[in-house]
Scaffold this active site. Structure first.
Site, PDB file in Angstrom:
ATOM      1  N   ASP A  63      31.628  31.810  44.808  1.00  0.00           N
ATOM      2  CA  ASP A  63      31.611  31.603  43.359  1.00  0.00           C
ATOM      3  C   ASP A  63      32.320  30.312  42.940  1.00  0.00           C
ATOM      4  O   ASP A  63      33.099  29.740  43.703  1.00  0.00           O
ATOM      5  CB  ASP A  63      32.341  32.770  42.666  1.00  0.00           C
ATOM      6  CG  ASP A  63      31.597  34.082  42.803  1.00  0.00           C
ATOM      7  OD1 ASP A  63      30.584  34.141  43.522  1.00  0.00           O
ATOM      8  OD2 ASP A  63      32.064  35.061  42.186  1.00  0.00           O
ATOM      9  N   HIS A 206      35.155  32.203  47.360  1.00  0.00           N
ATOM     10  CA  HIS A 206      35.064  31.117  46.374  1.00  0.00           C
ATOM     11  C   HIS A 206      34.931  29.806  47.121  1.00  0.00           C
ATOM     12  O   HIS A 206      35.586  29.603  48.134  1.00  0.00           O
ATOM     13  CB  HIS A 206      36.281  31.132  45.455  1.00  0.00           C
ATOM     14  CG  HIS A 206      36.299  32.348  44.556  1.00  0.00           C
ATOM     15  ND1 HIS A 206      36.665  33.584  45.018  1.00  0.00           N
ATOM     16  CD2 HIS A 206      35.925  32.510  43.257  1.00  0.00           C
ATOM     17  CE1 HIS A 206      36.530  34.472  44.025  1.00  0.00           C
ATOM     18  NE2 HIS A 206      36.087  33.842  42.950  1.00  0.00           N
TER      19      HIS A 206
HETATM   20 ZN   LIG Z   1      34.307  33.088  39.116  1.00  0.00          ZN
END
Ligand SMILES: [Zn+2]
Length: 258
Positions: A63, A206
């Protein structure tokens, strides 16, 4: 004479191709099969946390990009013949346009809103515009349809889920949080990702953190050694289709659906 030799080589190469393909592992589902697998679940209008448990496939999801580590992560994935899903924010597209294009070619690009606001705090119209603005920009840059969405902080709303359903888009949450956005150090990220690896798992990572990149570098060879293949979320849903009754049951009690 020259021509005959070339033809012979070509024929030999063509004959050898299927065997080489099989040696690398099972064939991946076609684009149409993947889209159909996503639409089947998206029709429920509910978030999904994991796929079915049929085969040794997992989805690594990254992400908050694109960013400085995106290309590095894609280079590592390529070494193992793996693919991943990137949930991107529109606010980054200006600076990382070429990186997003590459994600479009080598991975699946899902949406993660334009500016990463906590959606339940916004008026309903703004919740939708945060997504639609980013989805439009992303597909204009990559040339691909955006079929997946992940809400920031895993928190969506009924309006968001209804809007996604109307566009046959799927809200993808996760079965395992590497906790890389919650301050986990690199060893913890690696340990949690390994612990959460099971057939059909969706792992939250991430793409803008050095410690995640360090962990991913060690996770990929480990997955390979354990016989797992990292695939995109649409590939995962086509290879390991989830039972829809289980999806409904989980969404009814799960977080991220307000
Ligand atoms: Zn996020």
């Amino acid at each position: 004479m020259h021509r005959i030799v070339l033809t012979a080589i070509t024929a030999g190469t063509l004959l050898a191709l299927p065997a080489a393909g099989l040696a690398k592992g099972p064939a991946m589902p076609s684009e149409a099969e993947q889209q159909e697998a996503v639409s089947r679940v998206a029709a429920l209008g509910l978030p999904i946390y994991q796929a079915g448990g049929q085969g040794k496939y997992v989805a690594l999801t990254f992400d908050d990009g694109p960013g400085p580590y995106t290309a590095k992560v894609m280079n590592e994935l390529k070494k193992y013949g793996f693919r991943a899903t990137f949930f991107v924010n529109g606010k980054n597209f200006g600076r990382w346009r070429d990186t997003l294009r590459r994600e479009g070619r080598e991975a699946n690009v899902g949406d993660h809103t334009w500016s990463h606001h906590y959606l339940p705090k916004l008026p309903a119209t703004q919740q939708i515009s945060e997504i639609s603005r980013s989805v439009t920009a992303s597909s204009n840059i990559t040339g691909n349809r955006v079929q997946l969405f992940r809400p920031p902080y895993g928190s969506s709303t009924r309006s968001v889920n209804a809007w996604l359903k109307s566009r046959s888009m799927l809200n993808v949450l996760w079965s395992t949080d590497s906790r890389d956005s919650l301050g986990a150090n690199r060893n913890e990220i690696l340990r949690l990702s390994k612990a959460g690896t099971k057939p059909g798992a969706i792992i939250l990572l991430h793409e803008n953190r050095g410690q995640t990149y360090w962990a991913v570098n060690r996770l990929l060879p480990w997955l390979k050694k354990k016989g797992y293949t990292a695939v995109t979320v649409p590939e995962l849903l086509a290879l390991n289709p989830p039972d829809l009754a289980t999806v409904k049951k989980r969404a009814g009690v799960g977080v991220g659906f307000r």
